[in-house]
Write a protein that holds these residues in place. Structure first.
Motif, PDB file in Angstrom:
ATOM      1  N   ALA A 137     -21.672 -50.458  52.305  1.00  0.00           N
ATOM      2  CA  ALA A 137     -21.290 -51.183  51.423  1.00  0.00           C
ATOM      3  C   ALA A 137     -19.934 -50.772  50.700  1.00  0.00           C
ATOM      4  CB  ALA A 137     -22.209 -51.851  50.483  1.00  0.00           C
ATOM      5  N   ALA A 138     -19.804 -49.420  50.605  1.00  0.00           N
ATOM      6  CA  ALA A 138     -18.685 -48.785  49.664  1.00  0.00           C
ATOM      7  C   ALA A 138     -17.309 -48.945  50.561  1.00  0.00           C
ATOM      8  CB  ALA A 138     -18.900 -47.577  49.425  1.00  0.00           C
ATOM      9  N   LEU A 139     -17.534 -48.624  51.912  1.00  0.00           N
ATOM     10  CA  LEU A 139     -16.444 -48.478  53.053  1.00  0.00           C
ATOM     11  C   LEU A 139     -15.876 -50.052  53.072  1.00  0.00           C
ATOM     12  CD1 LEU A 139     -17.533 -45.789  55.521  1.00  0.00           C
ATOM     13  CD2 LEU A 139     -15.980 -45.716  53.325  1.00  0.00           C
ATOM     14  N   LYS A 140     -16.753 -50.896  53.184  1.00  0.00           N
ATOM     15  CA  LYS A 140     -16.627 -52.216  53.326  1.00  0.00           C
ATOM     16  C   LYS A 140     -15.741 -52.751  52.125  1.00  0.00           C
ATOM     17  CE  LYS A 140     -16.952 -54.788  56.500  1.00  0.00           C
ATOM     18  NZ  LYS A 140     -16.180 -54.990  57.539  1.00  0.00           N
ATOM     19  N   ILE A 141     -16.110 -52.650  51.099  1.00  0.00           N
ATOM     20  CA  ILE A 141     -15.347 -52.966  49.812  1.00  0.00           C
ATOM     21  C   ILE A 141     -14.141 -52.443  49.887  1.00  0.00           C
ATOM     22  CG2 ILE A 141     -15.331 -52.498  47.265  1.00  0.00           C
ATOM     23  CD1 ILE A 141     -18.384 -52.426  47.241  1.00  0.00           C
ATOM     24  N   VAL A 142     -13.978 -51.082  50.242  1.00  0.00           N
ATOM     25  CA  VAL A 142     -12.541 -50.547  50.294  1.00  0.00           C
ATOM     26  C   VAL A 142     -11.746 -51.318  51.184  1.00  0.00           C
ATOM     27  CG1 VAL A 142     -11.347 -48.625  50.777  1.00  0.00           C
ATOM     28  CG2 VAL A 142     -13.123 -48.128  49.385  1.00  0.00           C
ATOM     29  N   GLU A 143     -12.321 -51.507  52.464  1.00  0.00           N
ATOM     30  CA  GLU A 143     -11.602 -52.088  53.551  1.00  0.00           C
ATOM     31  C   GLU A 143     -10.993 -53.605  53.127  1.00  0.00           C
ATOM     32  OE1 GLU A 143     -13.080 -54.348  57.666  1.00  0.00           O
ATOM     33  OE2 GLU A 143     -13.764 -52.152  57.491  1.00  0.00           O
ATOM     34  N   VAL A 144     -11.996 -54.272  52.645  1.00  0.00           N
ATOM     35  CA  VAL A 144     -11.575 -55.871  51.941  1.00  0.00           C
ATOM     36  C   VAL A 144     -10.705 -55.697  50.949  1.00  0.00           C
ATOM     37  CG1 VAL A 144     -12.657 -57.688  50.852  1.00  0.00           C
ATOM     38  CG2 VAL A 144     -13.928 -56.751  52.748  1.00  0.00           C
ATOM     39  N   ALA A 145     -10.691 -54.885  50.352  1.00  0.00           N
ATOM     40  CA  ALA A 145      -9.787 -54.711  49.016  1.00  0.00           C
ATOM     41  C   ALA A 145      -8.326 -54.413  49.686  1.00  0.00           C
ATOM     42  CB  ALA A 145     -10.109 -53.605  48.222  1.00  0.00           C
ATOM     43  N   GLU A 146      -8.227 -53.788  50.564  1.00  0.00           N
ATOM     44  CA  GLU A 146      -7.059 -53.561  51.460  1.00  0.00           C
ATOM     45  C   GLU A 146      -6.688 -54.530  52.156  1.00  0.00           C
ATOM     46  OE1 GLU A 146      -4.750 -51.157  51.682  1.00  0.00           O
ATOM     47  OE2 GLU A 146      -6.114 -49.810  50.211  1.00  0.00           O
ATOM     48  N   GLN A 147      -7.341 -55.286  53.086  1.00  0.00           N
ATOM     49  CA  GLN A 147      -7.060 -56.384  53.877  1.00  0.00           C
ATOM     50  C   GLN A 147      -6.616 -57.708  53.091  1.00  0.00           C
ATOM     51  OE1 GLN A 147     -10.752 -56.882  56.060  1.00  0.00           O
ATOM     52  NE2 GLN A 147     -10.134 -55.665  57.715  1.00  0.00           N
ATOM     53  N   GLU A 148      -7.361 -57.949  51.912  1.00  0.00           N
ATOM     54  CA  GLU A 148      -7.029 -58.906  51.007  1.00  0.00           C
ATOM     55  C   GLU A 148      -6.048 -58.566  49.875  1.00  0.00           C
ATOM     56  OE1 GLU A 148      -8.113 -62.116  51.488  1.00  0.00           O
ATOM     57  OE2 GLU A 148      -9.061 -61.101  53.426  1.00  0.00           O
ATOM     58  N   SER A 149      -5.221 -57.521  50.007  1.00  0.00           N
ATOM     59  CA  SER A 149      -4.283 -56.902  49.101  1.00  0.00           C
ATOM     60  C   SER A 149      -4.595 -57.040  47.359  1.00  0.00           C
ATOM     61  CB  SER A 149      -3.134 -58.049  49.266  1.00  0.00           C
ATOM     62  OG  SER A 149      -2.524 -57.750  50.523  1.00  0.00           O
TER      63      SER A 149
END
Length: 155
Positions: free
Chosen positions: A97-109
């Motif tokens: 979950a943590a890595l996905k949260i970081v990834e989504v935050a990046e992808q969604e600016s």
């Protein structure tokens, strides 16, 4: 200061309380809200030769998790709408979950990640792990941690 805030939820009472605080913070900032629920990835049953007929297919599981995510994020969406904020929600799938949260935050600016903490320390934190701590250690984005001292009452 912040234009788009990612608010992560796991559906727990603590997470829902944190999400409401996140929406209030977003309202103060005049920021857009992106609610995120990270569901675990589909797991095939192990140690069985034949998958039981009652076991959900991957498509059924994904749809069930999306519905669950919509339920969890519904309160956030309603609060953001009532606050007059632009808002969206997303269900993502990952075993981290943590890595996905970081990834989504990046992808969604997103400019900020808003998360909760149960306030555990010492052995409790070490034994249980902490998604919030993992997010803090894997992102370069600012993370606002809303710490609860006591469990919220059921609403």
């Amino acid at each position: 200061m912040y234009r788009k805030i990612l608010i992560a939820t796991d559906g727990s009472a603590v997470s829902q309380h944190t999400a409401c605080a996140g929406v209030k913070f977003a309202q103060q900032m005049g920021a857009e809200v992106l609610a995120l629920f990270v569901a675990p990835g589909y797991q095939y049953p192990v140690y069985v030769e034949i998958i039981p007929p009652s076991y959900p297919s991957e498509e059924e599981y994904m749809e069930q998790m999306r519905r669950l995510g919509q339920d969890y994020m519904g309160k956030i969406m309603r609060a953001a709408e009532e606050a007059g904020l632009k808002h969206a929600c997303m269900t993502a799938f990952s075993d981290s979950a943590a890595l996905k949260i970081v990834e989504v935050a990046e992808q969604e600016s997103c400019d900020l990640i808003f998360m909760g903490s149960h306030g555990r320390s010492g052995w409790g934190q070490l034994l249980l792990g902490s998604v919030t701590n993992k997010v803090l250690s894997h992102t370069t984005k600012p993370v606002l941690v809303h710490r609860l001292i006591s469990e919220p009452t059921a609403t």
